[in-house]
Structure formats: C-alpha cells, structure tokens
Scaffold this motif. Structure first.
Motif, PDB file in Angstrom:
ATOM      1  N   ALA A  15       0.829  -1.203   0.000  1.00 46.34           N
ATOM      2  CA  ALA A  15       0.000   0.000   0.000  1.00 46.34           C
ATOM      3  C   ALA A  15       0.870   1.263   0.000  1.00 46.34           C
ATOM      4  O   ALA A  15       0.568   2.239  -0.690  1.00 46.34           O
ATOM      5  CB  ALA A  15      -0.930   0.001   1.218  1.00 46.34           C
ATOM      6  N   TYR A  16       1.942   1.227   0.768  1.00 45.38           N
ATOM      7  CA  TYR A  16       2.850   2.381   0.833  1.00 45.38           C
ATOM      8  C   TYR A  16       3.452   2.678  -0.549  1.00 45.38           C
ATOM      9  O   TYR A  16       3.492   3.823  -1.003  1.00 45.38           O
ATOM     10  CB  TYR A  16       3.956   2.078   1.845  1.00 45.38           C
ATOM     11  N   VAL A  17       3.916   1.624  -1.230  1.00 47.57           N
ATOM     12  CA  VAL A  17       4.525   1.799  -2.549  1.00 47.57           C
ATOM     13  C   VAL A  17       3.478   2.218  -3.569  1.00 47.57           C
ATOM     14  O   VAL A  17       3.734   3.072  -4.432  1.00 47.57           O
ATOM     15  CB  VAL A  17       5.227   0.494  -2.994  1.00 47.57           C
ATOM     16  N   GLU A  18       2.271   1.658  -3.454  1.00 45.52           N
ATOM     17  CA  GLU A  18       1.191   2.018  -4.388  1.00 45.52           C
ATOM     18  C   GLU A  18       0.873   3.511  -4.274  1.00 45.52           C
ATOM     19  O   GLU A  18       0.696   4.199  -5.289  1.00 45.52           O
ATOM     20  CB  GLU A  18      -0.055   1.188  -4.079  1.00 45.52           C
ATOM     21  N   ASP A  19       0.823   4.016  -3.075  1.00 46.24           N
ATOM     22  CA  ASP A  19       0.544   5.446  -2.877  1.00 46.24           C
ATOM     23  C   ASP A  19       1.675   6.299  -3.463  1.00 46.24           C
ATOM     24  O   ASP A  19       1.416   7.341  -4.086  1.00 46.24           O
ATOM     25  CB  ASP A  19       0.377   5.747  -1.383  1.00 46.24           C
ATOM     26  N   TRP A  20       2.913   5.875  -3.235  1.00 43.89           N
ATOM     27  CA  TRP A  20       4.048   6.648  -3.758  1.00 43.89           C
ATOM     28  C   TRP A  20       4.023   6.678  -5.285  1.00 43.89           C
ATOM     29  O   TRP A  20       4.263   7.719  -5.911  1.00 43.89           O
ATOM     30  CB  TRP A  20       5.362   6.048  -3.268  1.00 43.89           C
ATOM     31  N   LEU A  21       3.746   5.546  -5.908  1.00 41.26           N
ATOM     32  CA  LEU A  21       3.686   5.481  -7.367  1.00 41.26           C
ATOM     33  C   LEU A  21       2.571   6.362  -7.913  1.00 41.26           C
ATOM     34  O   LEU A  21       2.746   7.058  -8.928  1.00 41.26           O
ATOM     35  CB  LEU A  21       3.487   4.031  -7.819  1.00 41.26           C
ATOM     36  N   ALA A  22       1.423   6.336  -7.251  1.00 40.07           N
ATOM     37  CA  ALA A  22       0.301   7.157  -7.713  1.00 40.07           C
ATOM     38  C   ALA A  22       0.648   8.642  -7.645  1.00 40.07           C
ATOM     39  O   ALA A  22       0.263   9.430  -8.521  1.00 40.07           O
ATOM     40  CB  ALA A  22      -0.942   6.859  -6.883  1.00 40.07           C
ATOM     41  N   GLU A  23       1.388   9.025  -6.619  1.00 36.58           N
ATOM     42  CA  GLU A  23       1.726  10.442  -6.446  1.00 36.58           C
ATOM     43  C   GLU A  23       2.868  10.890  -7.342  1.00 36.58           C
ATOM     44  O   GLU A  23       2.839  12.010  -7.882  1.00 36.58           O
ATOM     45  CB  GLU A  23       2.094  10.701  -4.983  1.00 36.58           C
ATOM     46  N   HIS A  24       3.890  10.046  -7.530  1.00 34.72           N
ATOM     47  CA  HIS A  24       5.093  10.497  -8.231  1.00 34.72           C
ATOM     48  C   HIS A  24       5.246   9.915  -9.637  1.00 34.72           C
ATOM     49  O   HIS A  24       5.719  10.612 -10.537  1.00 34.72           O
ATOM     50  CB  HIS A  24       6.336  10.137  -7.413  1.00 34.72           C
ATOM     51  N   ALA A  25       4.902   8.637  -9.823  1.00 37.68           N
ATOM     52  CA  ALA A  25       5.119   8.014 -11.129  1.00 37.68           C
ATOM     53  C   ALA A  25       3.989   8.280 -12.102  1.00 37.68           C
ATOM     54  O   ALA A  25       4.235   8.524 -13.302  1.00 37.68           O
ATOM     55  CB  ALA A  25       5.313   6.499 -10.957  1.00 37.68           C
ATOM     56  N   ASP A  26       2.741   8.259 -11.624  1.00 38.72           N
ATOM     57  CA  ASP A  26       1.600   8.428 -12.536  1.00 38.72           C
ATOM     58  C   ASP A  26       1.661   9.731 -13.334  1.00 38.72           C
ATOM     59  O   ASP A  26       1.400   9.720 -14.553  1.00 38.72           O
ATOM     60  CB  ASP A  26       0.288   8.349 -11.760  1.00 38.72           C
ATOM     61  N   PRO A  27       2.011  10.866 -12.710  1.00 42.70           N
ATOM     62  CA  PRO A  27       2.038  12.112 -13.499  1.00 42.70           C
ATOM     63  C   PRO A  27       2.995  12.063 -14.689  1.00 42.70           C
ATOM     64  O   PRO A  27       2.688  12.619 -15.744  1.00 42.70           O
ATOM     65  CB  PRO A  27       2.482  13.158 -12.466  1.00 42.70           C
ATOM     66  N   VAL A  28       4.146  11.414 -14.543  1.00 39.94           N
ATOM     67  CA  VAL A  28       5.067  11.352 -15.676  1.00 39.94           C
ATOM     68  C   VAL A  28       4.678  10.243 -16.652  1.00 39.94           C
ATOM     69  O   VAL A  28       4.862  10.373 -17.871  1.00 39.94           O
ATOM     70  CB  VAL A  28       6.526  11.170 -15.212  1.00 39.94           C
ATOM     71  N   LEU A  29       4.126   9.142 -16.154  1.00 41.75           N
ATOM     72  CA  LEU A  29       3.690   8.066 -17.039  1.00 41.75           C
ATOM     73  C   LEU A  29       2.564   8.544 -17.961  1.00 41.75           C
ATOM     74  O   LEU A  29       2.486   8.132 -19.126  1.00 41.75           O
ATOM     75  CB  LEU A  29       3.230   6.853 -16.233  1.00 41.75           C
ATOM     76  N   GLU A  30       1.708   9.414 -17.439  1.00 41.81           N
ATOM     77  CA  GLU A  30       0.588   9.918 -18.250  1.00 41.81           C
ATOM     78  C   GLU A  30       1.041  10.823 -19.385  1.00 41.81           C
ATOM     79  O   GLU A  30       0.295  11.054 -20.334  1.00 41.81           O
ATOM     80  CB  GLU A  30      -0.399  10.651 -17.344  1.00 41.81           C
ATOM     81  N   THR A  31       2.259  11.343 -19.296  1.00 38.80           N
ATOM     82  CA  THR A  31       2.754  12.234 -20.360  1.00 38.80           C
ATOM     83  C   THR A  31       3.440  11.472 -21.491  1.00 38.80           C
ATOM     84  O   THR A  31       3.797  12.070 -22.514  1.00 38.80           O
ATOM     85  CB  THR A  31       3.766  13.243 -19.788  1.00 38.80           C
ATOM     86  N   LEU A  32       3.656  10.160 -21.344  1.00 40.58           N
ATOM     87  CA  LEU A  32       4.364   9.401 -22.362  1.00 40.58           C
ATOM     88  C   LEU A  32       3.520   9.308 -23.636  1.00 40.58           C
ATOM     89  O   LEU A  32       2.315   9.012 -23.574  1.00 40.58           O
ATOM     90  CB  LEU A  32       4.699   7.999 -21.855  1.00 40.58           C
ATOM     91  N   PRO A  33       4.107   9.547 -24.784  1.00 43.25           N
ATOM     92  CA  PRO A  33       3.352   9.472 -26.048  1.00 43.25           C
ATOM     93  C   PRO A  33       2.928   8.035 -26.347  1.00 43.25           C
ATOM     94  O   PRO A  33       3.759   7.129 -26.383  1.00 43.25           O
ATOM     95  CB  PRO A  33       4.357   9.991 -27.091  1.00 43.25           C
ATOM     96  N   HIS A  34       1.649   7.831 -26.576  1.00 41.45           N
ATOM     97  CA  HIS A  34       1.118   6.480 -26.748  1.00 41.45           C
ATOM     98  C   HIS A  34       1.393   5.902 -28.126  1.00 41.45           C
ATOM     99  O   HIS A  34       1.175   4.703 -28.341  1.00 41.45           O
ATOM    100  CB  HIS A  34      -0.390   6.481 -26.462  1.00 41.45           C
ATOM    101  N   ASN A  35       1.850   6.720 -29.050  1.00 38.80           N
ATOM    102  CA  ASN A  35       2.113   6.217 -30.405  1.00 38.80           C
ATOM    103  C   ASN A  35       3.593   5.925 -30.645  1.00 38.80           C
ATOM    104  O   ASN A  35       3.979   5.599 -31.770  1.00 38.80           O
ATOM    105  CB  ASN A  35       1.626   7.230 -31.446  1.00 38.80           C
ATOM    106  N   LEU A  36       4.428   6.029 -29.604  1.00 39.59           N
ATOM    107  CA  LEU A  36       5.856   5.782 -29.758  1.00 39.59           C
ATOM    108  C   LEU A  36       6.276   4.554 -28.949  1.00 39.59           C
ATOM    109  O   LEU A  36       5.636   4.184 -27.969  1.00 39.59           O
ATOM    110  CB  LEU A  36       6.677   7.003 -29.316  1.00 39.59           C
ATOM    111  N   ARG A  37       7.404   3.967 -29.349  1.00 40.07           N
ATOM    112  CA  ARG A  37       7.891   2.745 -28.734  1.00 40.07           C
ATOM    113  C   ARG A  37       8.713   3.071 -27.492  1.00 40.07           C
ATOM    114  O   ARG A  37       9.454   4.041 -27.464  1.00 40.07           O
ATOM    115  CB  ARG A  37       8.743   1.981 -29.748  1.00 40.07           C
ATOM    116  N   HIS A  38       8.597   2.196 -26.473  1.00 37.37           N
ATOM    117  CA  HIS A  38       9.316   2.403 -25.216  1.00 37.37           C
ATOM    118  C   HIS A  38      10.081   1.144 -24.814  1.00 37.37           C
ATOM    119  O   HIS A  38       9.616   0.022 -24.998  1.00 37.37           O
ATOM    120  CB  HIS A  38       8.347   2.779 -24.090  1.00 37.37           C
TER     121      HIS A  38
END
Length: 540
Positions: free
Chosen positions: A313-336
């Motif tokens: 739960a602790y890690v899930e909260d941290w990811l939602a706060e810090h990782a989600d904002p940058v993950l949402e900016t990734l272009p969906h039409n490009l390869r990663h």
C-alpha cells in the motif's frame, strides 16, 4: 660427393618446404587444422565486406587468413572469386604470407602456378614510373594473390580482397585505409589486421567505429591468453614435435609474458597504450541531456520487516503520487524500452525508460532511483511502470548476483522482450561504444541532473574495456553511496532500444463454429485465441 647447393637452389628447397603443411598437421581432421579464433576470422572475411581484428603477437591469425585468401582467389567469379591484394609494411611479411598461401593452395589442391617474384609498376610521389618487388600466385580461376607495396597508390586501378596486415604500423595508415575502402564500391572486401599501436592510432579508431555502429563491419578480437585457451601452445608443440603438458604451457606462457614486460598489455592483451581514463567528458554528457525528472524513492530502515499489505500500500501510494504524473505524459504512439541496474543495499537500483522518437533520438522521459527498497517492492514498482509503458518494446536487466531474481520474474512476465544480462567485459565492449556514439551525436538524451552526470563520468577505459570500475564509489547529492548506477542502466537501456525481440499478438475468435470443439484445424488455439509470433511469421 655432390657439389654444394647454390644459393638459388637452397632458397628454392627452403621455399618449397615452407609451402607444405607440417608433417603432423596433415594428420588432423579437416575441421581441426584451424584453431577456433582462426576459423572465426576465416568465417568473418567470407561473410562480411569489412573485417577488423585486434590480436596478440604471433598467434597465427595471418596463417588462417591465408586459407581464406586461397579459397577466394581460387574460386570462379560467379562463386565470389576475386584477386587478393596483401599489403604488409615490409618485404619479409609479404614473402611469409605468399608462402603460407602457397601451402594452403597445395593443401586444397587448387590449380595454380608456382610462387613468383615480379616487378610491380606504380607511380612515384612525383608521378614518375617506378618498379617495386612484389610476389604473386596465379590461379586457374584467372585470379591471383599479390603481395604489394604498403603505399596507398599500390591499390590504384586494382580490385579485390584487400588485406592490410599490421595496419597500425603502416607509415600512412589513414590514406591506406581510404584507398582500400574504395574497392568496396565494386564488390571487394577489406580485412584490417593488426596488433595495437596506441589508443589514438587509426587502427584503434577503426575498431571503435565498427563496434559503435558508425561503420559497418565485423570485429574479431583474440588475445594471447584466448589463443592459448583455444590450443595455440598445443599446436606449437605439435609442429615442433614436443609433448604438450599443462606445466610446460604455463612455463612457456610465463616466459613470453616476461619477455614483453610492460608492453604485454598492448602486445599480447589487445589493450592500446594510454587507454585508461575518462570515457565521456562532462561537456559531452551535459550536451546530451534534457529537462526530465529523476524520481527518487528511499525506504526507511526496517521497512522490509513490515507486513506485505502495508509495504504494498505504501509503494502504491508513492507510485500514484510520483510516477503516474510522468507516465501519463508518455506518447502512446511511440515505442518504449528500459534498462535496469539492480542493487538492494548500499548502491542504487536505477530504472531508465527510453522513448524512441520519430527523429530517431532516444529520450529518457524520467529516471527512477531506488535506495534500500525490498526485493518484492522493486518487483512491484517494475511491473507497475512497465505495464504502463506505451508500445513496450524491450527491457534489459543487470542479472548479476541478487539482480538475477528481478530479471527472472521480469522475463516470466514479459517473455522474450526482456533479457537477463550477465554483464561481462565482452558485453561492455560491444555495447558501451554504441551508447557513447549516441551521446556524442546527441541521439540519446538523459535527464539534466548532477547525479546522472556524475554517474556517466564513472565509465572508464579499464584495460581497453569501457565499463564502470568495481571501485568507482561516489557520494550523491543526498549523501548516499553511488556506483555509476545510471551509467550501467543507460548502457542496458540503449541496448534494449536497439534490440530486436520477438513480438506477439493475438486474434480473438469471436464467432466459433458451434459444430466443432472451438479449435481451428490449421491453428493452435489457446484459451479461444489464435496466437501469432509477428517476428517469426508463423504459428505456435
């Protein structure tokens, strides 16, 4: 009593004796005449237009190349036949190579004339005609092996398979290479073979350009110890009629190394002199950065002893706060893709995603650093992020030590798209120069961050291998220990972005025939879906 042999007669007898296989060697099976590294070099020149090999002194590489030269020049043109043009830097090398080729021609029963010396016509530096001594073997195919002067102008008007022997020691190496490469336009081949002669020599530059992908070609490397492991000393004993033993080989090896002394690194171990120091300058690194966040996650002491539910739960909260904002900016039409350097305590685990943009530039959208994070939570974070990488292409993990666990579960979850990499000198030698080229060309952009720059500067040339030294321990801006972790992750990430893994997709069966059992007669169906391997273009 017969009269003493004349000088000419003695020379003819000695030459004939050198143009036949040694008595003991002709008892070997056909695939055992060449040692492994000689076969590798043989195969390289027959399958690549450009081959370069850095080698130890006197390991018989040229002996193996003589076999390839005979087969190439002895073949008809439709079978790939062409002239062989050998350029050593002195007359003795030319004679030795021609004698070796004559020996192979006899062993292969190639129809050819006797070895001959002739005067080769070329233009001098002022345009005047001049004649130089050269050596030649002519074949029934119409092609020949010719040992020429080492001057670049010797190649003018010629065509074929060019061998530049001990290239690093030629007087005008750059111009010679330029002249040789011109022959590729009409279907020729080029082999550059040499011992090292300094890190700034054109030979070492050529090796780095091929390894980094700047120039096409194949590099074959053979050190003194590698040659011994593959049977060099055993072959020496066989030729000289001596009995081989491990003790004898060790004593012989020690004597050779002592004879070379401080020059052994360069002469025997393929390490160019003055080949130690910073691999990437601060200016190069900073010029290849862009504005991207570095996410840092540190677990408090004793966190690993908390119950599973609390840690998750602790890690899930941290990811939602810090990782989600940058993950949402990734272009969906490009390869990663991503690279992952693992650590559990002390050093950092670093995950480096890479976005491949339309302009062919690899941009790291963010870096994730984990300090003192339990194994299960690193797994949780890895899956969370990779599951959200658009058009996920490939990942590469440092699988040494404890990192093997995380690499294994990643392979289990994502299949062949993920590779567990056992980092080795050979792997670094192949992949670090490719990252360096991208950084020099600004086609791999890292986060503009002081710790990232410091990590990248930890890559050093260690005995000719570009890697992070084992003792490269620094302090980060947070006061914690670092070990060039971002640099290792960057090499892995770039290699992942350049990988070509198998890709899978499925086509669901929406309206199965009610009269059968739900399985098509021609396809293997799993769970009501037909699986396809898009790379292999076939069915399971």
């Amino acid at each position: 009593m017969s009269a003493p042999l004349s000088r000419e007669e003695w020379e003819k007898i000695r030459r004939a004796s050198r143009q036949a296989l040694p008595d003991n060697l002709d008892k070997l099976p056909q695939d055992g005449i060449l040692l492994s590294y000689q076969r590798e070099l043989f195969e390289a020149v027959t399958t690549h237009n450009v081959t370069a090999t850095d080698k130890s002194r006197r390991v018989g590489a040229t002996w193996g190349i003589g076999a390839a030269a005979v087969l190439i020049s002895g073949a008809e043109k439709p079978a790939g036949g062409m002239d062989t043009l050998y350029l050593g830097y002195n007359l003795d090398m030319a004679r030795e190579f021609i004698d070796t080729c004559a020996m192979w021609a006899r062993a292969f029963n190639q129809a050819c004339t006797e070895v001959g010396e002739f005067l080769f016509k070329e233009q001098g530096e002022k345009g005047e005609d001049r004649s130089i001594q050269a050596f030649r073997i002519s074949f029934a195919s119409g092609f020949e092996i010719v040992a020429l002067s080492s001057k670049p102008r010797s190649l003018r008007g010629r065509q074929g398979f060019v061998i530049l022997d001990e290239f690093a020691f030629h007087d005008d190496a750059r111009e010679l290479l330029k002249a040789a490469m011109a022959l590729l336009m009409w279907g020729g081949k080029v082999l550059v073979i040499s011992t090292h002669n300094g890190v700034d020599n054109p030979f070492n530059e050529l090796l780095n350009e091929i390894r980094s992908g700047k120039k096409p070609g194949k590099v074959v490397r053979v050190t003194f110890d590698e040659a011994l492991e593959q049977g060099l000393y055993q072959r020496i004993c066989l030729v000289n009629g001596k009995e081989w033993s491990p003790e004898g080989e060790a004593e012989w090896r020690d004597g050779i190394r002592k004879a070379y002394g401080t020059a052994a690194d360069e002469e025997l171990d393929c390490i160019p002199s003055m080949g130690s120091g910073v691999y990437l300058t601060t200016a190069q690194i900073e010029a290849s950065t862009h504005a991207a966040p570095v996410l840092r996650f540190t677990c408090p002491a004793g966190f690993e002893l908390q119950p599973d539910a609390i840690r998750e739960a602790y890690v899930e909260d941290w990811l939602a706060e810090h990782a989600d904002p940058v993950l949402e900016t990734l272009p969906h039409n490009l390869r990663h893709s991503y690279g992952f350097d693992f650590a559990r305590s002390g050093d950092l685990s670093v995950m480096l995603p890479v976005t491949e943009w339309y302009d062919l530039v690899r941009r790291v959208p963010f870096s994730l650093e984990m300090r003192n994070v339990p194994f299960r939570q690193q797994e949780q974070i890895l899956f969370y992020i990779v599951d959200r990488l658009p058009n996920f292409h490939a990942g590469k993990h440092d699988a040494r030590g404890n990192g093997q666990y995380l690499a294994e579960v990643a392979c289990q979850r994502y299949g062949e798209r993920v590779e567990a990499v056992m980092l080795s000198q050979g792997w670094y030698l192949e992949n670090t120069p490719r990252l360096k080229t991208r950084i020099e060309e600004r086609t791999f952009l890292l986060p503009a961050d002081a710790d990232v720059t410091s990590d990248m500067r930890q890559i050093k040339l260690i005995r000719g291998i570009p890697k992070v030294p084992d003792d490269a321990v620094t302090k980060g801006t947070d006061g914690g220990q670092r070990h060039g972790d971002t640099a290792i992750a960057a090499v892995l990430a770039n290699a992942a972005s350049e990988a070509d893994p198998a890709e899978y997709a499925y086509t669901s069966i929406n309206d199965p025939d009610p009269d059968d059992n739900g399985f098509d007669d021609d396809d293997d169906d799993i769970g009501g879906a037909t699986l396809y391997n898009s790379r292999r273009e076939g069915l399971f």
